[in-house]
Design a protein around this motif. Structure first.
Motif, PDB file in Angstrom:
ATOM      1  N   ARG A 155       2.255 -42.687  16.617  1.00 13.46           N
ATOM      2  CA  ARG A 155       2.674 -41.408  16.040  1.00 13.46           C
ATOM      3  C   ARG A 155       1.607 -40.806  15.124  1.00 13.46           C
ATOM      4  NH1 ARG A 155       8.039 -39.673  15.812  1.00 13.46           N
ATOM      5  NH2 ARG A 155       9.205 -40.708  17.443  1.00 13.46           N
TER       6      ARG A 155
ATOM      7  N   VAL B 241      -1.556 -37.165  14.256  1.00 14.15           N
ATOM      8  CA  VAL B 241      -0.415 -36.526  13.582  1.00 14.15           C
ATOM      9  C   VAL B 241      -0.331 -35.089  14.096  1.00 14.15           C
ATOM     10  CG1 VAL B 241       0.381 -35.693  11.304  1.00 14.15           C
ATOM     11  CG2 VAL B 241      -0.569 -38.003  11.550  1.00 14.15           C
ATOM     12  N   TRP B 242       0.881 -34.525  14.111  1.00 12.97           N
ATOM     13  CA  TRP B 242       1.048 -33.137  14.544  1.00 12.97           C
ATOM     14  C   TRP B 242       0.085 -32.227  13.783  1.00 12.97           C
ATOM     15  CZ3 TRP B 242       6.883 -32.715  12.958  1.00 12.97           C
ATOM     16  CH2 TRP B 242       7.662 -33.552  13.749  1.00 12.97           C
TER      17      TRP B 242
ATOM     18  N   MET C  28       1.649 -30.534  10.836  1.00 11.17           N
ATOM     19  CA  MET C  28       1.878 -31.403   9.684  1.00 11.17           C
ATOM     20  C   MET C  28       0.583 -31.607   8.915  1.00 11.17           C
ATOM     21  SD  MET C  28       4.114 -32.868   7.916  1.00 11.17           S
ATOM     22  CE  MET C  28       3.888 -33.813   6.412  1.00 11.17           C
TER      23      MET C  28
ATOM     24  N   TRP D  61       9.009 -33.918  10.241  1.00 11.15           N
ATOM     25  CA  TRP D  61       8.140 -35.095  10.355  1.00 11.15           C
ATOM     26  C   TRP D  61       8.762 -36.293   9.632  1.00 11.15           C
ATOM     27  CZ3 TRP D  61       4.049 -36.889  12.956  1.00 11.15           C
ATOM     28  CH2 TRP D  61       3.380 -38.009  12.454  1.00 11.15           C
TER      29      TRP D  61
ATOM     30  N   GLU E  83      11.716 -37.921  11.301  1.00  8.28           N
ATOM     31  CA  GLU E  83      11.315 -38.810  12.401  1.00  8.28           C
ATOM     32  C   GLU E  83      10.678 -40.096  11.894  1.00  8.28           C
ATOM     33  OE1 GLU E  83       9.333 -37.343  15.804  1.00  8.28           O
ATOM     34  OE2 GLU E  83      10.474 -35.465  15.830  1.00  8.28           O
TER      35      GLU E  83
END
Length: 131
Positions: free
Chosen positions: A27, A31-32, A35, A82, A85
């Motif tokens: 994950r 990272v996104w 984010m 975020w 999750e």
């Protein structure tokens, strides 16, 4: 000690559930992007996570105002998604990981001590050491 206006170094500790380590790492690779942008917009920089034995996770970042950074992220929809999750990955955590991590106390910083050691001695300091 650092001055109240100096960059604040923040270190924290969490424990990742051992059975979820591979997924946790995945994950964060990467990272996104949204984010990452929120972390930067909050004023956190030089942010790193380190993983140790048994799922021990150490985080580190620098900021000029940690309370403002925390408040920014607490109100961020992206950060809320975020953290919702990420919450399941941690052992013994009450609340969002970004708000509930155990902070560690800094006891030594090389730069601060070198700077203090090189600071010129003032007249009043000279008088007190001469007594």
């Amino acid at each position: 000690m650092t001055s109240p206006t100096a960059t604040k170094r923040v270190c924290f500790q969490l424990v990742v559930r051992p059975e979820l380590l591979d997924e946790y790492i995945a994950r964060h690779t990467p990272v996104w992007p949204e984010m990452l942008a929120e972390i930067a917009a909050a004023g956190r920089r030089n942010y790193s996570l380190f993983l140790g034995d048994g799922g021990r996770l150490i985080g580190y970042y620098e900021t000029d105002d940690d309370e403002a950074a925390q408040a920014y992220l607490a109100n961020s929809e992206v950060a809320a998604r975020w953290e919702a999750e990420m919450g399941r990955f941690f052992v013994g955590l009450d609340g969002r990981p970004d708000q509930a991590a155990t902070p560690l106390t800094e006891i030594f910083n090389l730069h601060d001590q070198l700077t203090a050691a090189q600071a010129p001695v003032t007249a009043s300091e000279n008088e007190s050491t001469a007594s």
